[in-house]
Every structure is written in structure tokens, then in C-alpha cells.
Design a protein around this motif. Structure first.
Motif, short mmCIF file in Angstrom:
data_model
loop_
_atom_site.label_atom_id
_atom_site.label_comp_id
_atom_site.label_asym_id
_atom_site.label_seq_id
_atom_site.Cartn_x
_atom_site.Cartn_y
_atom_site.Cartn_z
N ASN A 68 3.98 -5.96 19.86
CA ASN A 68 2.75 -5.22 19.59
C ASN A 68 2.32 -5.35 18.14
N LEU A 69 3.27 -5.28 17.21
CA LEU A 69 2.93 -5.40 15.79
C LEU A 69 2.33 -6.77 15.50
N THR A 118 -1.19 -7.04 17.16
CA THR A 118 -2.21 -6.15 16.61
C THR A 118 -2.55 -6.46 15.17
N TYR A 119 -1.54 -6.82 14.37
CA TYR A 119 -1.75 -6.95 12.93
C TYR A 119 -1.55 -8.38 12.41
N GLN A 178 -3.60 -7.63 6.19
CA GLN A 178 -2.89 -7.13 7.36
C GLN A 178 -1.47 -6.71 7.01
N THR A 210 -0.55 -5.29 4.17
CA THR A 210 -0.67 -3.94 3.60
C THR A 210 -0.97 -2.91 4.67
N VAL A 211 -1.73 -3.29 5.70
CA VAL A 211 -2.01 -2.37 6.80
C VAL A 211 -0.72 -2.05 7.56
N VAL A 212 0.10 -3.08 7.78
CA VAL A 212 1.40 -2.86 8.44
C VAL A 212 2.26 -1.93 7.62
N SER A 257 1.33 0.32 5.50
CA SER A 257 0.78 1.67 5.54
C SER A 257 1.06 2.35 6.88
N SER A 258 1.02 1.58 7.95
CA SER A 258 1.20 2.16 9.28
C SER A 258 2.66 2.49 9.57
N TYR A 259 3.57 1.63 9.14
CA TYR A 259 4.98 1.80 9.47
C TYR A 259 5.83 2.26 8.28
N TYR A 303 6.40 -1.18 3.31
CA TYR A 303 5.59 -2.09 2.50
C TYR A 303 6.38 -3.33 2.08
#
Length: 287
Positions: free
Chosen positions: A59-60, A63-64, A227, A229-231, A233-235, A238
Motif C-alpha cells: 500500500n505504501l 500510494t506514495y 513523496q 517527505t509525505v511518507v 510525515s504520515s508514518y 523521516y
């Protein structure tokens, strides 16, 4: 007697000992810095197995990461092709003997080399949005490709000009003696020879194109670094996210360098193979 270097004298016994000591001290300091950084990250819990587990799920990636890879490779591929075309056209324009072609080409090259890539991306993005040139879903991609194409096309134009000018003047004089026009000389004699010598520099510039796609996050372009940095931030991971993105970027740059190196070797082999055939044809008696 030892052979002296062209650039500097060979170090003596004391200098060699001093150089070894400096090398050992440098390695020890670098190892201590790496150890301190790793220990700090470990104390913050950034290197635990739990931080890496999200990358084991599909999924990661779906999605990202994969959309970021697609965006980076799409923007880089389009920019590389367009920048090469624009660069060769402007480079040949700067080499033209016709003033109204040479001077505008020089102005365009110097202008776009002086403007920062990010400024061109932002300007193109808002200009395309103002006049509805592209659909909203493609605006960011169009802005990134436009900025990268204009800047790197100008740089490649200078590479082409320098590569052609580095060839011996006898090449052009021989072509003129045979009655070839400027376009024929450039297309058949000068450019084929210059491309081989230009390839290492061109490859370096193409790698810059691939890396500079990361600047596109400023105009909401979906690419690998954004993407990552988005990962993170989400999980909350960093450091692992940026390490994975860095490895992906290194792999892409390495693949591009390997492909260009193989192309350069192939061109050099074909060039060497063509010399005996031309020599044999020259020695054969005419009809």
C-alpha cells in the motif's frame, strides 16, 4: 629514480609519512562522525525495525512511492529529450556564420543560463494556468518540464559549441576544400566527432536534469523527494523514508550513467572500426 608527477613533485619519505597520518586521522574522524549520527538517530528511534516495516507493505509503495517515481521519470524523460533537441539547435545556431541566427541564439542561451530553474518553473506554471494552456492535472508537470528544458537546453548548447570548437580547424578547412556547405560540414563531419567527446559532459548534465525534478515540489509536482517527505510525515519515519528515496535516486542516476557509458564505448568502437575500412578503400585502385 622515481618518475615525477606532471602536476607536482613526488613526495619524499617524510611527506609520505605525513600523508599517511593525515589519511588515518581523516578516516577516524569521519568514522566518529558517522557513528555519532547513527547513535543519535538510534536514540530517537528512527532506525528501529518498526520504522522500516511500512516499506514492506504494498500500500505504501502504491500510494506514495510509485507515483513519485513515475512523476520523476516522466518529467526527467521529457526534459532530457526536449533539452537535447533545444540544446543542439541553439548550439548550432551559435556556431552559424549568419548573424541574425547566431546573435539571437547567443542571447537566448545566455538569458536562460542566468535565470534560476525554480523561477522558470514557477513562471511557466502560472503562465500556463493563466491562459489555460494545459489541463489542471498537467500544469505542474508542464511547469517542471518547461523550466528544466529551457535551462538545460541552454547549458547543452554551450557544451555543443565547445565540443565542436575543440576539433582541429583542419576538419572544417578540408570540408570547405571539398566544396561542402556549412550545414553539410556540421552534420556529416563535425557533429559526429564532437558527440563522442561531449558524451561525458552531456551525461553529467542529464543527471542534473534528473535530480532537479525535485525542485518541482514548489509547484505541487508529485515527485520522489516530495513523496518521501509525505511518507515520513504520515508514518513518522523521516530518516528511513529519505534513505529509501535517496537509494532510488542513486539507482536511477547510476542506470543513466551506465547507459551513456555503454553508448560512448559503442560509438568509439564503431569509430575505430571505420578507420581501417576507409584506409582500405583509399588504397584500392579506382575504376
Amino acid at each position: 629514480m622515481s618518475t615525477a608527477s606532471v602536476l607536482f613533485d613526488a613526495p619524499g619519505p617524510r611527506a609520505r609519512v605525513r600523508n599517511r597520518i593525515i589519511s588515518v586521522v581523516t578516516i577516524v574522524i569521519a568514522a566518529l562522525i558517522v557513528w555519532a549520527v547513527v547513535a543519535k538517530l538510534a536514540s530517537k528511534g528512527q532506525l528501529t525495525a518498526a520504522k522500516w516495516e511500512p516499506f514492506l507493505t504494498g500500500n505504501l509503495w502504491k500510494t506514495y512511492v510509485l507515483p513519485g517515481i513515475e512523476g520523476t521519470l516522466t518529467a526527467a524523460g521529457l526534459s532530457i529529450v526536449l533539452a537535447l533537441i533545444l540544446g543542439f539547435l541553439l548550439g548550432m545556431g551559435r556556431l552559424s556564420h549568419v548573424g541574425f541566427i547566431r546573435w539571437p541564439s547567443a542571447v537566448i542561451v545566455e538569458f536562460f543560463r542566468a535565470v534560476p530553474v525554480l523561477i522558470m518553473m514557477i513562471f511557466a506554471y502560472f503562465l500556463f494556468a493563466l491562459y489555460d494552456v494545459f489541463m489542471s492535472t498537467h500544469l505542474a508537470l508542464a511547469g517542471v518540464v518547461t523550466g528544466l528544458t529551457l535551462y538545460n537546453g541552454a547549458v547543452i548548447a554551450e557544451i555543443v559549441r565547445a565540443g565542436v570548437n575543440s576539433l582541429p580547424r583542419g576538419q572544417s578547412e578540408a570540408a570547405a576544400a571539398l566544396g561542402l556547405r556549412w550545414g553539410q560540414t556540421m552534420r556529416s563531419i563535425l557533429l559526429p566527432q564532437a558527440i563522442t567527446s561531449m558524451l561525458p559532459v552531456l551525461v553529467s548534465q542529464l543527471v542534473v536534469v534528473l535530480k532537479d525534478t525535485a525542485i518541482g515540489y514548489q509547484i505541487t509536482f508529485v515527485e520522489m523527494v516530495r513523496q518521501g517527505t509525505v511518507v515520513g510525515s504520515s508514518y513518522g519515519n523521516y530518516i528511513p523514508a529519505l534513505i529509501v528515496i535517496a537509494l532510488l535516486m542513486i539507482s536511477a542516476n547510476f542506470a543513466l550513467s551506465v547507459a551513456a557509458t555503454r553508448l560512448e564505448r559503442r560509438l568509439r568502437r564503431s569509430k575505430r572500426a571505420g578507420v581501417p575500412q576507409q584506409t582500405q578503400a583509399a588504397l584500392e585502385p579506382g575504376d
